[in-house]
Enzyme design. Sequence first.
Site, PDB file in Angstrom:
ATOM      1  N   TRP A 101       0.887  -1.188  -0.276  1.00  0.00           N
ATOM      2  CA  TRP A 101      -0.208  -0.066  -0.112  1.00  0.00           C
ATOM      3  C   TRP A 101       1.118   1.116  -0.117  1.00  0.00           C
ATOM      4  O   TRP A 101       0.598   2.206  -0.733  1.00  0.00           O
ATOM      5  CB  TRP A 101      -0.962  -0.167   1.076  1.00  0.00           C
ATOM      6  CG  TRP A 101      -1.988  -1.111   1.110  1.00  0.00           C
ATOM      7  CD1 TRP A 101      -2.078  -2.085   2.082  1.00  0.00           C
ATOM      8  CD2 TRP A 101      -2.785  -1.471   0.048  1.00  0.00           C
ATOM      9  NE1 TRP A 101      -2.948  -3.157   1.596  1.00  0.00           N
ATOM     10  CE2 TRP A 101      -3.442  -2.701   0.406  1.00  0.00           C
ATOM     11  CE3 TRP A 101      -3.211  -0.838  -0.952  1.00  0.00           C
ATOM     12  CZ2 TRP A 101      -4.380  -3.229  -0.411  1.00  0.00           C
ATOM     13  CZ3 TRP A 101      -4.211  -1.457  -2.020  1.00  0.00           C
ATOM     14  CH2 TRP A 101      -4.586  -2.590  -1.491  1.00  0.00           C
ATOM     15  N   ASP A 168      -1.693   6.550   6.552  1.00  0.00           N
ATOM     16  CA  ASP A 168      -2.884   5.688   6.254  1.00  0.00           C
ATOM     17  C   ASP A 168      -2.992   4.698   7.349  1.00  0.00           C
ATOM     18  O   ASP A 168      -2.196   3.746   7.293  1.00  0.00           O
ATOM     19  CB  ASP A 168      -2.245   5.024   4.962  1.00  0.00           C
ATOM     20  CG  ASP A 168      -3.202   3.940   4.441  1.00  0.00           C
ATOM     21  OD1 ASP A 168      -4.268   3.824   4.947  1.00  0.00           O
ATOM     22  OD2 ASP A 168      -2.933   3.486   3.167  1.00  0.00           O
ATOM     23  N   LYS A 192     -11.738  -2.142   6.538  1.00  0.00           N
ATOM     24  CA  LYS A 192     -11.004  -3.243   7.337  1.00  0.00           C
ATOM     25  C   LYS A 192     -11.202  -3.044   8.792  1.00  0.00           C
ATOM     26  O   LYS A 192     -11.692  -4.248   9.172  1.00  0.00           O
ATOM     27  CB  LYS A 192      -9.532  -2.786   7.184  1.00  0.00           C
ATOM     28  CG  LYS A 192      -8.668  -2.328   5.843  1.00  0.00           C
ATOM     29  CD  LYS A 192      -8.601  -3.784   5.182  1.00  0.00           C
ATOM     30  CE  LYS A 192      -8.205  -3.725   3.723  1.00  0.00           C
ATOM     31  NZ  LYS A 192      -7.367  -2.716   3.110  1.00  0.00           N
TER      32      LYS A 192
HETATM   33  C1  LIG Z   1      -6.671  -2.134   2.086  1.00  0.00           C
HETATM   34  C2  LIG Z   1      -6.092  -1.194   2.068  1.00  0.00           C
HETATM   35  C3  LIG Z   1      -5.685  -0.015   1.143  1.00  0.00           C
HETATM   36  C4  LIG Z   1      -6.526   0.143  -0.309  1.00  0.00           C
HETATM   37  O1  LIG Z   1      -7.777   0.567   0.195  1.00  0.00           O
HETATM   38  P1  LIG Z   1      -9.249   0.693  -0.912  1.00  0.00           P
HETATM   39  O2  LIG Z   1     -10.456   1.041  -0.136  1.00  0.00           O
HETATM   40  O3  LIG Z   1      -9.150  -0.893  -1.380  1.00  0.00           O
HETATM   41  O4  LIG Z   1      -8.497   1.633  -1.900  1.00  0.00           O
HETATM   42  C5  LIG Z   1      -4.826   1.169   1.427  1.00  0.00           C
HETATM   43  N1  LIG Z   1      -4.083   1.214   2.458  1.00  0.00           N
HETATM   44  C6  LIG Z   1      -3.825   0.049   3.300  1.00  0.00           C
HETATM   45  C7  LIG Z   1      -3.182   0.318   4.584  1.00  0.00           C
HETATM   46  C8  LIG Z   1      -5.041  -0.975   3.334  1.00  0.00           C
HETATM   47  O5  LIG Z   1      -4.982  -2.144   4.054  1.00  0.00           O
END
Ligand SMILES: *Cc1c(COP(=O)(O)O)cnc(C)c1O
Length: 356
Positions: A101, A168, A192
């Site tokens: 990511w 993030d 998540k």
């Molecule tokens: C799953 C994830 C993403 C991507 O998320 P989307 O909503 O599918 O764009 C980005 N960063 C992290 C840390 C993730 O676990």
Amino acid sequence: MKPHNFSAGPGILPAEVLKQASEACINFDNMNLSLLEISHRSKNYEKVMEEARSIIKELFEVGDEYEVIYLGGGASTQFAMVPYNLLSENGSAAYVNTGVWASKAIKEAKIIGNTKVIASSEDKKFSYIPKGYEIPTDADYLHITSNNTIYGTQIKQFPKTNIPLVCDMSSDIFSRKVNAKDFSLIYAGAQKNMGPAGATMVMVKKDVLGKTGRKMLSMMDYQVHIKGDSMYNTPPVFPIYVTLLTLQWLKKNGGIAWIEKVNQQKADLLYNEIDRNSLFFGTVVKEDRSNMNVCFLTNKPELEPEFDKIWKDANISSIRGHRDVGGYRASLYNALPLESVQVLVDTMKEFEKKFA
Ligand SMILES: *Cc1c(COP(=O)(O)O)cnc(C)c1O
């Protein structure tokens, strides 16, 4: 019976949240209308949006110097929006590369402006968190990824810096106490650890915005969404509602202090078994182990089909590792009960008894 759900994302949600959400699909707020068929500008929905924004600030314990918005496009859209809104035309951005990511975030930032990767754990397949790196004092911001969903590492001690810190937090938001005031921007896809797919939360400190010198596209401009109270265009109404329900569930049960304890118990239970069991080993440096995504392998890969049979018989779902990593990954998000981890640990013991 519902399986023990270790899905990495979209991840498990509390049963009562799913029930409330399904009811809102038929009759929302005693309107005899579905939440899916009313205006986002109706009073009933405006209340949802207001609460969904304020509960973030409450859980993060921040004041009015921060704004919260909900957007579509997933966390992946934030990989572009962050540099677009914070990286000035003549400035630079600093990134730490801790996995898939983070790499994707770096790729987008490089398209927008001058982007430096100041630390990376790619040399060892992202099995650790880089530490002790130097942070440029003149960069517009430092971007980090708090939890590495795919490889199973987690930042335990956030870097100290005077430049704006951007994080993030998609896969560990509200799983533990963090000092949110140390961050200028936090974003997370909801699916998540705090809701369903379709809504992305961005919390940003106002003083970092409006400084790029760039002509801004409206939909890409945080200030436009802030000014529109997250309703500049039609927001993902249902995912935002379910996110609110999930955060209310968290708050009602004892908030971050409660869930941090439970999450630690879950992680300790599973990591202790991985370390004790002669047929399994963890894949990342111990001190950087994620409490959310626990990655492990068996040292007898030829026996994987046997283990798969045991855990499937125990009504466990979704513990195969990410396709890039293989082996196993158990995601222990907030809504996963301790009992589910105990069931998994029991299957590991059974596997050892039979095959060690
Ligand atoms: C799953 C994830 C993403 C991507 O998320 P989307 O909503 O599918 O764009 C980005 N960063 C992290 C840390 C993730 O676990």
